[in-house]
Design a protein around this motif. Sequence first.
Motif, mmCIF file in Angstrom:
data_model
loop_
_atom_site.group_PDB
_atom_site.id
_atom_site.type_symbol
_atom_site.label_atom_id
_atom_site.label_comp_id
_atom_site.label_asym_id
_atom_site.label_seq_id
_atom_site.Cartn_x
_atom_site.Cartn_y
_atom_site.Cartn_z
ATOM 1 N N GLU B 73 0.851 -1.202 0.000
ATOM 2 C CA GLU B 73 0.000 0.000 0.000
ATOM 3 C C GLU B 73 0.882 1.246 0.000
ATOM 4 O OE1 GLU B 73 -3.203 0.875 -0.354
ATOM 5 O OE2 GLU B 73 -3.877 -1.194 -0.531
ATOM 6 N N GLY B 75 0.238 4.207 0.485
ATOM 7 C CA GLY B 75 -0.010 5.109 1.613
ATOM 8 C C GLY B 75 0.783 4.707 2.844
ATOM 9 N N ALA B 76 0.794 3.409 3.143
ATOM 10 C CA ALA B 76 1.540 2.918 4.307
ATOM 11 C C ALA B 76 3.039 3.053 4.065
ATOM 12 C CB ALA B 76 1.159 1.464 4.590
ATOM 13 N N LEU B 79 4.098 6.608 4.606
ATOM 14 C CA LEU B 79 4.140 6.904 6.043
ATOM 15 C C LEU B 79 5.410 6.334 6.672
ATOM 16 C CD1 LEU B 79 0.453 6.311 7.183
ATOM 17 C CD2 LEU B 79 1.665 8.503 7.081
ATOM 18 N N LEU B 102 -3.540 12.569 3.813
ATOM 19 C CA LEU B 102 -3.077 11.384 3.082
ATOM 20 C C LEU B 102 -4.241 10.423 2.863
ATOM 21 C CD1 LEU B 102 0.136 9.359 3.329
ATOM 22 C CD2 LEU B 102 -1.952 8.169 4.019
ATOM 23 N N LEU B 106 -6.443 9.182 -0.595
ATOM 24 C CA LEU B 106 -6.603 7.785 -0.982
ATOM 25 C C LEU B 106 -8.059 7.323 -0.971
ATOM 26 C CD1 LEU B 106 -3.565 6.345 1.019
ATOM 27 C CD2 LEU B 106 -3.725 6.622 -1.477
#
Lengths: 223, 223
Positions: B73, B75-76, B79, B102, B106
């Motif tokens: 992912e 997004g992860a 981060l 964020l 998404l």
Amino acid sequence: MSDLPHITTFAWVPPFARGFVRDLRARWAFEEVGQAYVVDLIDGPYAKSAQHRRYQPFGQVPTYSDGKVQIFESGAIVLRIAEGSDLLPQDADARLGAIQWLIAALNSVEPFVMQIAVVDVFEADKAWSPMRRPRVIADLEGRLADLEAALGGKTWLDGDAFTVGDLMMISVLGGLRGTDILQAYPRLAAYVARGEARPAHVKAMGDQLALYEGADAPEEMSA
Amino acid sequence: MSDLPHITTFAWVPPFARGFVRDLRARWAFEEVGQAYVVDLIDGPYAKSAQHRRYQPFGQVPTYSDGKVQIFESGAIVLRIAEGSDLLPQDADARLGAIQWLIAALNSVEPFVMQIAVVDVFEADKAWSPMRRPRVIADLEGRLADLEAALGGKTWLDGDAFTVGDLMMISVLGGLRGTDILQAYPRLAAYVARGEARPAHVKAMGDQLALYEGADAPEEMSA
């Protein structure tokens, strides 16, 4: 404002939306961590007002506020509520695993679940919806098959510990309640049932449904 | 494996996908924080293999690994890369603000951007796509108008500091490159241009495009 954290949700929603309003995700997280909270009710026109949009630019619910932060997006709200609890492990690997699944729910699964609602509810009267529906179903089924394979024989997505990743994935898959789509994925269906049977989910769902059971439709919608 | 973090991406993608592969988000974050990294190239069949799906259940890219975590992912991944840098502030309020944006990128914006690709690329040959397109555009425009209002006159979404929220929102809006949709939202278009002009983005984009410029199509696709 009390000292408790506050969330906003709609004072009324039509019957088909009850049990699906996204405040459920925040309610569930609050119940899991044992945090009391206050629900501020807003109506549709207020949700679209500049005042609400300061905190939720898309005019939706929920928003969240406490003494320190004021945020929107159910994913961010759940992360905030989970901070410091077992829902969001401190160990770097486990923590990133939980966040990865939370984001997977929101970005790799929910867009496909939402398209079912688009063809069956929001655009049900459009000429193109019956034509699109088999493709929308097939795309979602691909995701569900992948997710069931990833779950395998585990209790929760990352093993034995229930995390924010499970809370969000089960919340997203809960969007299929009322369809028979999950029946073809028995492990996934059992996983969702396991999550929804947690006392914290039962309480959160009960509270959302109870709110709407006695609610009167707003005047402009009851004519 | 070197001691550097690794990401995976596709060794080859068709021309229309170049500049859009999601490894760009990880590359951009690496460049922003000044972290060297290794790119492991995989092909389509490997992406769908059980071995890759152990780390990316949906058979996609990128994945990320370092000495401590192995995640998927984008997004992860962003981060993780941003942790400890200015992209992800330590102050609770600012940090949650960045994470909120964020996740908004998404979950509240990208699903609408993706539907443009669905009607214009992936389902361009379907009878329903021309019928749907005005509705898809209108839904996206609603989101863009809301987002432009939220941005207002600010440089970045939360003010003066560029965060992972901006990195992801600009990455998502970058999905509209090649359309004229953003032209109606001059502040948003300027915001995207401002983000894409950052040296870290220029480097990341240049690296992705350079990878594919000299890449041969795999045999099964070059016939």
